[in-house]
Scaffold this motif. Structure first.
Motif, PDB file in Angstrom:
ATOM      1  N   ASP A 204      20.986 126.430  33.347  1.00 32.35           N
ATOM      2  CA  ASP A 204      21.098 127.097  34.645  1.00 32.35           C
ATOM      3  C   ASP A 204      20.951 128.604  34.515  1.00 32.35           C
ATOM      4  O   ASP A 204      20.295 129.246  35.334  1.00 32.35           O
ATOM      5  CB  ASP A 204      22.438 126.742  35.297  1.00 32.35           C
ATOM      6  N   ALA A 205      21.569 129.190  33.484  1.00 28.49           N
ATOM      7  CA  ALA A 205      21.446 130.640  33.284  1.00 28.49           C
ATOM      8  C   ALA A 205      20.009 131.028  32.993  1.00 28.49           C
ATOM      9  O   ALA A 205      19.566 132.131  33.369  1.00 28.49           O
ATOM     10  CB  ALA A 205      22.353 131.093  32.145  1.00 28.49           C
ATOM     11  N   LEU A 206      19.261 130.139  32.354  1.00 27.67           N
ATOM     12  CA  LEU A 206      17.856 130.412  32.035  1.00 27.67           C
ATOM     13  C   LEU A 206      16.916 130.053  33.177  1.00 27.67           C
ATOM     14  O   LEU A 206      15.718 130.334  33.102  1.00 27.67           O
ATOM     15  CB  LEU A 206      17.444 129.634  30.788  1.00 27.67           C
ATOM     16  N   GLY A 207      17.439 129.412  34.221  1.00 27.32           N
ATOM     17  CA  GLY A 207      16.612 129.043  35.365  1.00 27.32           C
ATOM     18  C   GLY A 207      15.728 127.845  35.117  1.00 27.32           C
ATOM     19  O   GLY A 207      14.662 127.720  35.729  1.00 27.32           O
ATOM     20  N   LEU A 208      16.158 126.939  34.238  1.00 28.63           N
ATOM     21  CA  LEU A 208      15.349 125.778  33.881  1.00 28.63           C
ATOM     22  C   LEU A 208      15.717 124.577  34.752  1.00 28.63           C
ATOM     23  O   LEU A 208      16.890 124.299  34.992  1.00 28.63           O
ATOM     24  CB  LEU A 208      15.551 125.429  32.410  1.00 28.63           C
ATOM     25  N   ASP A 209      14.701 123.836  35.176  1.00 32.05           N
ATOM     26  CA  ASP A 209      14.915 122.653  36.003  1.00 32.05           C
ATOM     27  C   ASP A 209      14.973 121.372  35.187  1.00 32.05           C
ATOM     28  O   ASP A 209      15.684 120.429  35.551  1.00 32.05           O
ATOM     29  CB  ASP A 209      13.782 122.536  37.034  1.00 32.05           C
ATOM     30  N   LEU A 210      14.225 121.322  34.103  1.00 31.57           N
ATOM     31  CA  LEU A 210      14.146 120.143  33.247  1.00 31.57           C
ATOM     32  C   LEU A 210      14.164 120.606  31.791  1.00 31.57           C
ATOM     33  O   LEU A 210      13.384 121.488  31.405  1.00 31.57           O
ATOM     34  CB  LEU A 210      12.864 119.352  33.523  1.00 31.57           C
ATOM     35  N   VAL A 211      15.044 120.021  30.986  1.00 30.54           N
ATOM     36  CA  VAL A 211      15.175 120.437  29.590  1.00 30.54           C
ATOM     37  C   VAL A 211      15.221 119.196  28.707  1.00 30.54           C
ATOM     38  O   VAL A 211      16.039 118.293  28.920  1.00 30.54           O
ATOM     39  CB  VAL A 211      16.449 121.276  29.362  1.00 30.54           C
ATOM     40  N   SER A 212      14.341 119.147  27.700  1.00 28.33           N
ATOM     41  CA  SER A 212      14.264 118.018  26.772  1.00 28.33           C
ATOM     42  C   SER A 212      15.023 118.344  25.487  1.00 28.33           C
ATOM     43  O   SER A 212      14.881 119.435  24.933  1.00 28.33           O
ATOM     44  CB  SER A 212      12.808 117.698  26.439  1.00 28.33           C
ATOM     45  N   LEU A 213      15.805 117.350  25.008  1.00 23.95           N
ATOM     46  CA  LEU A 213      16.646 117.543  23.832  1.00 23.95           C
ATOM     47  C   LEU A 213      16.437 116.418  22.831  1.00 23.95           C
ATOM     48  O   LEU A 213      16.013 115.320  23.194  1.00 23.95           O
ATOM     49  CB  LEU A 213      18.124 117.567  24.237  1.00 23.95           C
ATOM     50  N   SER A 214      16.769 116.703  21.573  1.00 21.87           N
ATOM     51  CA  SER A 214      16.692 115.697  20.508  1.00 21.87           C
ATOM     52  C   SER A 214      17.897 115.852  19.602  1.00 21.87           C
ATOM     53  O   SER A 214      18.329 116.973  19.307  1.00 21.87           O
ATOM     54  CB  SER A 214      15.409 115.880  19.699  1.00 21.87           C
ATOM     55  N   ALA A 215      18.446 114.717  19.141  1.00 25.86           N
ATOM     56  CA  ALA A 215      19.628 114.770  18.275  1.00 25.86           C
ATOM     57  C   ALA A 215      19.291 115.052  16.819  1.00 25.86           C
ATOM     58  O   ALA A 215      20.053 115.720  16.120  1.00 25.86           O
ATOM     59  CB  ALA A 215      20.403 113.456  18.371  1.00 25.86           C
ATOM     60  N   HIS A 216      18.152 114.549  16.346  1.00 28.87           N
ATOM     61  CA  HIS A 216      17.916 114.608  14.900  1.00 28.87           C
ATOM     62  C   HIS A 216      17.490 115.979  14.408  1.00 28.87           C
ATOM     63  O   HIS A 216      17.372 116.196  13.193  1.00 28.87           O
ATOM     64  CB  HIS A 216      16.905 113.539  14.469  1.00 28.87           C
ATOM     65  N   LEU A 218      19.465 118.516  15.030  1.00 28.44           N
ATOM     66  CA  LEU A 218      20.731 119.240  14.904  1.00 28.44           C
ATOM     67  C   LEU A 218      21.788 118.396  14.197  1.00 28.44           C
ATOM     68  O   LEU A 218      22.945 118.370  14.571  1.00 28.44           O
ATOM     69  CB  LEU A 218      21.223 119.728  16.274  1.00 28.44           C
ATOM     70  N   TYR A 219      21.341 117.681  13.138  1.00 30.76           N
ATOM     71  CA  TYR A 219      22.230 116.931  12.260  1.00 30.76           C
ATOM     72  C   TYR A 219      22.826 115.705  12.938  1.00 30.76           C
ATOM     73  O   TYR A 219      23.894 115.230  12.563  1.00 30.76           O
ATOM     74  CB  TYR A 219      23.329 117.853  11.700  1.00 30.76           C
ATOM     75  N   GLY A 220      22.094 115.174  13.922  1.00 26.39           N
ATOM     76  CA  GLY A 220      22.458 113.946  14.574  1.00 26.39           C
ATOM     77  C   GLY A 220      21.515 112.827  14.190  1.00 26.39           C
ATOM     78  O   GLY A 220      20.598 113.012  13.386  1.00 26.39           O
ATOM     79  N   PRO A 221      21.689 111.647  14.777  1.00 23.32           N
ATOM     80  CA  PRO A 221      20.856 110.494  14.420  1.00 23.32           C
ATOM     81  C   PRO A 221      19.474 110.546  15.048  1.00 23.32           C
ATOM     82  O   PRO A 221      19.271 111.175  16.092  1.00 23.32           O
ATOM     83  CB  PRO A 221      21.651 109.312  14.985  1.00 23.32           C
ATOM     84  N   LYS A 222      18.530 109.900  14.408  1.00 20.76           N
ATOM     85  CA  LYS A 222      17.195 109.742  14.985  1.00 20.76           C
ATOM     86  C   LYS A 222      17.233 108.639  16.037  1.00 20.76           C
ATOM     87  O   LYS A 222      18.043 107.721  15.965  1.00 20.76           O
ATOM     88  CB  LYS A 222      16.188 109.409  13.890  1.00 20.76           C
ATOM     89  N   GLY A 223      16.334 108.728  17.015  1.00 24.74           N
ATOM     90  CA  GLY A 223      16.229 107.688  18.017  1.00 24.74           C
ATOM     91  C   GLY A 223      17.010 107.943  19.286  1.00 24.74           C
ATOM     92  O   GLY A 223      17.111 107.058  20.135  1.00 24.74           O
ATOM     93  N   ILE A 224      17.545 109.147  19.452  1.00 27.32           N
ATOM     94  CA  ILE A 224      18.286 109.464  20.670  1.00 27.32           C
ATOM     95  C   ILE A 224      17.996 110.913  21.086  1.00 27.32           C
ATOM     96  O   ILE A 224      17.890 111.805  20.252  1.00 27.32           O
ATOM     97  CB  ILE A 224      19.812 109.244  20.485  1.00 27.32           C
ATOM     98  N   GLY A 225      17.823 111.111  22.365  1.00 23.44           N
ATOM     99  CA  GLY A 225      17.595 112.433  22.943  1.00 23.44           C
ATOM    100  C   GLY A 225      18.082 112.404  24.372  1.00 23.44           C
ATOM    101  O   GLY A 225      18.788 111.476  24.794  1.00 23.44           O
ATOM    102  N   ALA A 226      17.706 113.410  25.130  1.00 29.18           N
ATOM    103  CA  ALA A 226      18.155 113.465  26.520  1.00 29.18           C
ATOM    104  C   ALA A 226      17.235 114.375  27.321  1.00 29.18           C
ATOM    105  O   ALA A 226      16.564 115.261  26.775  1.00 29.18           O
ATOM    106  CB  ALA A 226      19.594 113.975  26.611  1.00 29.18           C
ATOM    107  N   LEU A 227      17.215 114.120  28.625  1.00 29.02           N
ATOM    108  CA  LEU A 227      16.571 115.015  29.575  1.00 29.02           C
ATOM    109  C   LEU A 227      17.649 115.526  30.515  1.00 29.02           C
ATOM    110  O   LEU A 227      18.383 114.733  31.125  1.00 29.02           O
ATOM    111  CB  LEU A 227      15.487 114.277  30.367  1.00 29.02           C
ATOM    112  N   VAL A 228      17.764 116.839  30.612  1.00 28.33           N
ATOM    113  CA  VAL A 228      18.709 117.470  31.527  1.00 28.33           C
ATOM    114  C   VAL A 228      17.958 117.827  32.799  1.00 28.33           C
ATOM    115  O   VAL A 228      16.918 118.505  32.747  1.00 28.33           O
ATOM    116  CB  VAL A 228      19.343 118.718  30.893  1.00 28.33           C
TER     117      VAL A 228
END
Length: 391
Positions: A204-216, A218-228
């Motif tokens: 929100d501070a950056l003014g973004l409407d859609l943001v794609s993320l990945s866990a692997h 940042l030291y997380g598991p492969k096969g999972i991410g998210a769309l904000v």
């Protein structure tokens, strides 16, 4: 003649300098996931019994924890299989939704140095009738807000710019770019797979409407991410069946991976500032050491703003394939994106590097476990390899 790989070649441990391709799953993350593989094995959608309710509660808590790391409401987080799927859902889903509500396909803007997980969906939309403009960055890898402003037309419906480049690590001026789009009612998407957990990320501070993320990443598991997703942003789903994730991403939710994603996010955000300061010091030491030993090397991309753990250099006068073969037994690194299948970096060529220099490039990305001794050894290994290949 068939070349056989010796078992010793596979069990040795070369220096790990490819943490932008992926990261090892942190021990804390593995521990957080463990109960949901066997003991708490329920389906989060099966809420008629304790196992399902336990899994649903774990997913709900993880969603809330992940949202807190991003300063957004939990219902705005839609889980996907990774950032690639999130990019596809954001780009294809929103563009098609806009087309459905309009008379004709609109105009899309992105950057030629984006990951193919963004470029390929955009080219698919181009085949569907959308207009596409790919901005070219400057030699430093950064997009000029003026170039974006000049590219916008009356038909522009969406702009996609990655937060941190996956090859050269430069950080795009997202707040400035999104402000230009907001004045014109244009949706802004950002692939933040390389950024989340490594730099402050507040959509929100950056003014973004859609943001794609990945866990692997940042030291997380492969096969999972998210769309904000910002409230009010319309998306057409890419698949149907089951209705999970607000009908945008149906299918059984992988509770262990989701729990692991949240655990990794909390861990990396908590240690982010201290880790970044340490890795930037090590990264700068790596660059200084290489420049002292190999003054001919070229830094790719702006030195700042840049991810603290990224260094990308080109080595003039050497064959890229021979360089990487020479390094492989002792150093794990890459010449570009992990998804490039060995092709010369389109990112470096867009910055003006020749094909030869793009092939003779090294993306060196440090991680939580990188030590000063690792950096010293990397300087030695790279220096020896380059000198052996230099005429």
């Amino acid at each position: 003649m068939v070349t056989r790989t010796r078992a010793s070649d596979l069990t040795s441990s070369p220096l790990a300098f490819d943490h932008q391709a992926t990261t090892p799953c942190a021990a804390e993350v593995v521990e957080a996931m463990e109960p949901y593989w066997c003991e708490q094995w329920g389906n989060p959608s099966s809420r008629q019994h304790r196992l399902g309710l336990s899994a649903a509660a774990a997913v709900s808590l993880a969603r809330r924890q992940l949202a807190e790391c991003l300063a957004v409401e939990p219902e705005r987080v839609v889980f996907t299989s990774g950032a690639t799927e999130a990019n596809n859902l954001a780009l294809l889903g929103h563009a098609r939704a806009r087309r459905r509500s309009g008379d004709r396909p609109g105009h899309l803007i992105s950057v030629v140095t984006e990951h193919h997980a963004v470029l390929d969906p955009l080219h698919q939309l181009q085949r569907e009738g959308f207009q596409l403009t790919l901005l070219k960055p400057g030699p430093d890898g950064l997009i000029s807000p003026d170039d974006l402003r000049d590219a916008i037309t009356a038909d522009t419906v969406m702009v996609s710019v990655m937060a941190a480049n996956n090859e050269i690590g430069v950080l795009q001026p997202l707040a400035e770019l999104s402000a230009i789009c907001r004045q014109r009612g244009i949706t802004v998407h950002s692939d933040a797979a390389q950024a989340f957990g490594h730099i402050p990320l507040d959509p929100d501070a950056l003014g973004l409407d859609l943001v794609s993320l990945s866990a692997h990443k940042l030291y997380g598991p492969k096969g999972i991410g998210a769309l904000v997703i910002r409230p009010g942003i319309d998306l057409t789903p890419l698949q149907w069946g089951g209705g999970q994730e607000q009908g945008l991403r149906p299918g059984t939710l992988p509770a262990p991976l989701i729990v692991g994603f949240a655990a990794a996010a909390r861990l990396t955000v908590a240690e982010r500032d201290a880790r970044s300061a340490r890795l930037q010091e090590l990264r700068d030491h790596l660059l200084r050491g290489l420049e002292e030993q190999l003054p001919q090397i070229l830094l790719n991309g702006a030195q700042a703003p840049r991810l603290a753990h990224n260094l990308n250099i080109s080595v003039p006068g050497v064959n890229g394939n021979r360089l990487h073969r020479a390094l492989r037994p002792e150093l794990t690194c890459s010449s570009g994106s992990a998804c490039s299948n060995g092709s010369p970096s389109h990112v470096l060529q867009a910055l003006g590097r020749s094909r030869q220099l793009a092939e003779a490039s090294l993306r060196l990305s440090l991680g939580r476990s990188t030590t000063e001794q690792d950096v010293e050894q990397a300087i030695r290994v790279i220096t020896q390899a380059v000198r052996a290949l230099t005429p």
